[in-house]
Design an enzyme around this catalytic site. Sequence first.
Site, PDB file in Angstrom:
ATOM      1  N   TYR A 172       0.824  -1.223   0.000  1.00  0.00           N
ATOM      2  CA  TYR A 172       0.000   0.000   0.000  1.00  0.00           C
ATOM      3  C   TYR A 172       0.854   1.268   0.000  1.00  0.00           C
ATOM      4  O   TYR A 172       0.407   2.292  -0.536  1.00  0.00           O
ATOM      5  CB  TYR A 172      -1.010  -0.025   1.168  1.00  0.00           C
ATOM      6  N   ARG A 228       1.350   1.945  -3.578  1.00  0.00           N
ATOM      7  CA  ARG A 228       0.127   2.506  -4.194  1.00  0.00           C
ATOM      8  C   ARG A 228      -0.027   3.983  -3.813  1.00  0.00           C
ATOM      9  O   ARG A 228      -0.395   4.820  -4.606  1.00  0.00           O
ATOM     10  CB  ARG A 228      -1.131   1.770  -3.724  1.00  0.00           C
ATOM     11  N   GLN A 283     -15.438   1.863  -6.149  1.00  0.00           N
ATOM     12  CA  GLN A 283     -14.710   0.748  -5.539  1.00  0.00           C
ATOM     13  C   GLN A 283     -13.230   1.110  -5.423  1.00  0.00           C
ATOM     14  O   GLN A 283     -12.450   0.365  -4.844  1.00  0.00           O
ATOM     15  CB  GLN A 283     -14.853  -0.504  -6.404  1.00  0.00           C
ATOM     16  N   ASN A 284     -12.859   2.252  -6.003  1.00  0.00           N
ATOM     17  CA  ASN A 284     -11.443   2.610  -6.047  1.00  0.00           C
ATOM     18  C   ASN A 284     -10.991   3.236  -4.739  1.00  0.00           C
ATOM     19  O   ASN A 284     -11.735   3.965  -4.097  1.00  0.00           O
ATOM     20  CB  ASN A 284     -11.174   3.580  -7.206  1.00  0.00           C
ATOM     21  N   VAL A 285      -9.731   2.963  -4.403  1.00  0.00           N
ATOM     22  CA  VAL A 285      -9.170   3.530  -3.169  1.00  0.00           C
ATOM     23  C   VAL A 285      -8.333   4.770  -3.480  1.00  0.00           C
ATOM     24  O   VAL A 285      -7.787   5.391  -2.569  1.00  0.00           O
ATOM     25  CB  VAL A 285      -8.364   2.469  -2.378  1.00  0.00           C
ATOM     26  N   ASP A 286      -8.235   5.139  -4.761  1.00  0.00           N
ATOM     27  CA  ASP A 286      -7.521   6.377  -5.109  1.00  0.00           C
ATOM     28  C   ASP A 286      -8.424   7.580  -4.833  1.00  0.00           C
ATOM     29  O   ASP A 286      -9.590   7.437  -4.450  1.00  0.00           O
ATOM     30  CB  ASP A 286      -7.046   6.336  -6.583  1.00  0.00           C
ATOM     31  N   SER A 294     -15.215  -4.948 -13.500  1.00  0.00           N
ATOM     32  CA  SER A 294     -15.464  -6.291 -14.038  1.00  0.00           C
ATOM     33  C   SER A 294     -16.729  -6.898 -13.460  1.00  0.00           C
ATOM     34  O   SER A 294     -17.115  -7.994 -13.863  1.00  0.00           O
ATOM     35  CB  SER A 294     -14.267  -7.191 -13.755  1.00  0.00           C
ATOM     36  N   HIS A 337     -14.514   0.551  -0.832  1.00  0.00           N
ATOM     37  CA  HIS A 337     -13.406  -0.329  -0.422  1.00  0.00           C
ATOM     38  C   HIS A 337     -12.306   0.411   0.329  1.00  0.00           C
ATOM     39  O   HIS A 337     -11.181  -0.069   0.391  1.00  0.00           O
ATOM     40  CB  HIS A 337     -12.836  -1.046  -1.661  1.00  0.00           C
ATOM     41  N   GLY A 368     -15.929   0.923 -15.961  1.00  0.00           N
ATOM     42  CA  GLY A 368     -14.645   0.278 -15.696  1.00  0.00           C
ATOM     43  C   GLY A 368     -14.608  -0.655 -14.509  1.00  0.00           C
ATOM     44  O   GLY A 368     -13.688  -0.587 -13.705  1.00  0.00           O
TER      45      GLY A 368
HETATM   46  P1  OAD Z   1     -11.127  -5.146 -12.231  1.00  0.00           P
HETATM   47  O1  OAD Z   1      -9.648  -5.140 -12.449  1.00  0.00           O
HETATM   48  O2  OAD Z   1     -11.751  -6.404 -11.793  1.00  0.00           O
HETATM   49  O3  OAD Z   1     -11.861  -4.707 -13.580  1.00  0.00           O
HETATM   50  C1  OAD Z   1     -11.414  -3.590 -14.303  1.00  0.00           C
HETATM   51  C2  OAD Z   1     -12.375  -3.320 -15.428  1.00  0.00           C
HETATM   52  O4  OAD Z   1     -11.929  -2.124 -16.065  1.00  0.00           O
HETATM   53  C3  OAD Z   1     -12.440  -4.409 -16.505  1.00  0.00           C
HETATM   54  O5  OAD Z   1     -13.806  -4.679 -16.820  1.00  0.00           O
HETATM   55  C4  OAD Z   1     -11.721  -3.773 -17.697  1.00  0.00           C
HETATM   56  O6  OAD Z   1     -12.271  -4.180 -18.965  1.00  0.00           O
HETATM   57  C5  OAD Z   1     -12.014  -2.298 -17.468  1.00  0.00           C
HETATM   58  N1  OAD Z   1     -11.060  -1.359 -18.075  1.00  0.00           N
HETATM   59  C6  OAD Z   1      -9.750  -1.520 -18.380  1.00  0.00           C
HETATM   60  N2  OAD Z   1      -9.247  -0.395 -18.927  1.00  0.00           N
HETATM   61  C7  OAD Z   1     -10.256   0.518 -18.970  1.00  0.00           C
HETATM   62  C8  OAD Z   1     -10.380   1.863 -19.408  1.00  0.00           C
HETATM   63  N3  OAD Z   1      -9.352   2.537 -19.937  1.00  0.00           N
HETATM   64  N4  OAD Z   1     -11.590   2.466 -19.284  1.00  0.00           N
HETATM   65  C9  OAD Z   1     -12.654   1.811 -18.743  1.00  0.00           C
HETATM   66  N5  OAD Z   1     -12.591   0.543 -18.323  1.00  0.00           N
HETATM   67  C10 OAD Z   1     -11.414  -0.101 -18.428  1.00  0.00           C
HETATM   68  O7  OAD Z   1     -11.449  -3.928 -11.235  1.00  0.00           O
HETATM   69  P2  OAD Z   1     -12.743  -3.688 -10.335  1.00  0.00           P
HETATM   70  O8  OAD Z   1     -13.971  -4.198 -10.984  1.00  0.00           O
HETATM   71  O9  OAD Z   1     -12.699  -2.268  -9.905  1.00  0.00           O
HETATM   72  O10 OAD Z   1     -10.998  -4.464  -4.239  1.00  0.00           O
HETATM   73  O11 OAD Z   1     -12.403  -4.595  -9.090  1.00  0.00           O
HETATM   74  C11 OAD Z   1     -13.259  -4.584  -7.984  1.00  0.00           C
HETATM   75  C12 OAD Z   1     -12.452  -4.786  -6.722  1.00  0.00           C
HETATM   76  O12 OAD Z   1     -11.636  -5.934  -6.847  1.00  0.00           O
HETATM   77  C13 OAD Z   1     -11.478  -3.665  -6.426  1.00  0.00           C
HETATM   78  O13 OAD Z   1     -12.059  -2.565  -5.771  1.00  0.00           O
HETATM   79  C14 OAD Z   1     -10.454  -4.323  -5.566  1.00  0.00           C
HETATM   80  C15 OAD Z   1     -10.328  -5.653  -6.287  1.00  0.00           C
HETATM   81  O14 OAD Z   1      -9.973  -6.728  -5.539  1.00  0.00           O
HETATM   82  C16 OAD Z   1     -10.178  -4.392  -3.177  1.00  0.00           C
HETATM   83  O15 OAD Z   1      -8.965  -4.313  -3.261  1.00  0.00           O
HETATM   84  C17 OAD Z   1     -10.885  -4.422  -1.871  1.00  0.00           C
END
Ligand code: OAD
Length: 229
Positions: free
Chosen positions: A53, A56, A86-89, A171, A104, A169
């Site tokens: 962290y 990060r 969901q972002n920590v930034d 998944s 998160h 953005g």
């Molecule tokens: P993921 O890494 O699971 O998914 C990222 C998504 O962003 C994917 O669907 C990509 O297709 C999409 N993506 C990539 N580049 C992009 C761009 N330029 N513009 C738009 N979309 C783009 O990330 P999250 O869904 O945020 O939790 O993950 C959820 C949680 O899982 C996070 O908050 C984190 C992680 O474990 C913790 O750490 C508690």
Amino acid sequence: MEKIVVLTGAGISAESGISTFRDANGLWENHDIMEVASPEGWRKNPSLVLDFYNARRRQLKEVKPNAGHTALVQLEEKYDVTIITQNVDNLHERAGSSHILHLHGELNKVRSTGNPSLIYDWHDDLHIGDLCEKGYQLRPHIVWFTEPVPNIVTAASICETADIMIIIGTSMQVYPAAGLLEYAPRLCKIFFIDPLPNLTPSLTTLDNLHVIQEKAGVGVPKVVASLLP
Ligand code: OAD
């Protein structure tokens, strides 16, 4: 005023230079999740967790909000907007959005391991031996795997008030965040902006779903322009 609820994931910050979690070369491909983002990992090797962290937090000082974050700010001219991230930034804050709920946790906060209500702003490295005012070790203010998500109840009630939802953005693989969609009213218009959208069954069964298969830096300004006169 119509209500817009925005749900963001790592993809909105990708064009700012912050890695997503599950894409190729994402953070979870290069790290063992349970070692760096779980209570077990913290017990086993707290220095490793702090290093993860700290890296990060340092990176956050080097990056800037992108066109996706800044376009969302314009929506406030005409709508009541809440961002659930969901972002920590802190890129939504730095772009200028007014109402942001972090599901998160936040990289720029730490909390006491002995009294979780003691939360402090923290912008630099966190070390073993950094203590809260009661003498307990401080830890990152991040929701780790297997931990509860305290803001999910507030997030669900915000989603219930949405006229429009914009999902960007993510998944849609991590619960309970991915389940927030279930709280959107039936007539709510839903935009999903992602270059590789994961169209889960709960998304494809929606009548009002508009998928914009683009990166956030392109797709968000397009959707925002379509919603503003
Ligand atoms: P993921 O890494 O699971 O998914 C990222 C998504 O962003 C994917 O669907 C990509 O297709 C999409 N993506 C990539 N580049 C992009 C761009 N330029 N513009 C738009 N979309 C783009 O990330 P999250 O869904 O945020 O939790 O993950 C959820 C949680 O899982 C996070 O908050 C984190 C992680 O474990 C913790 O750490 C508690």
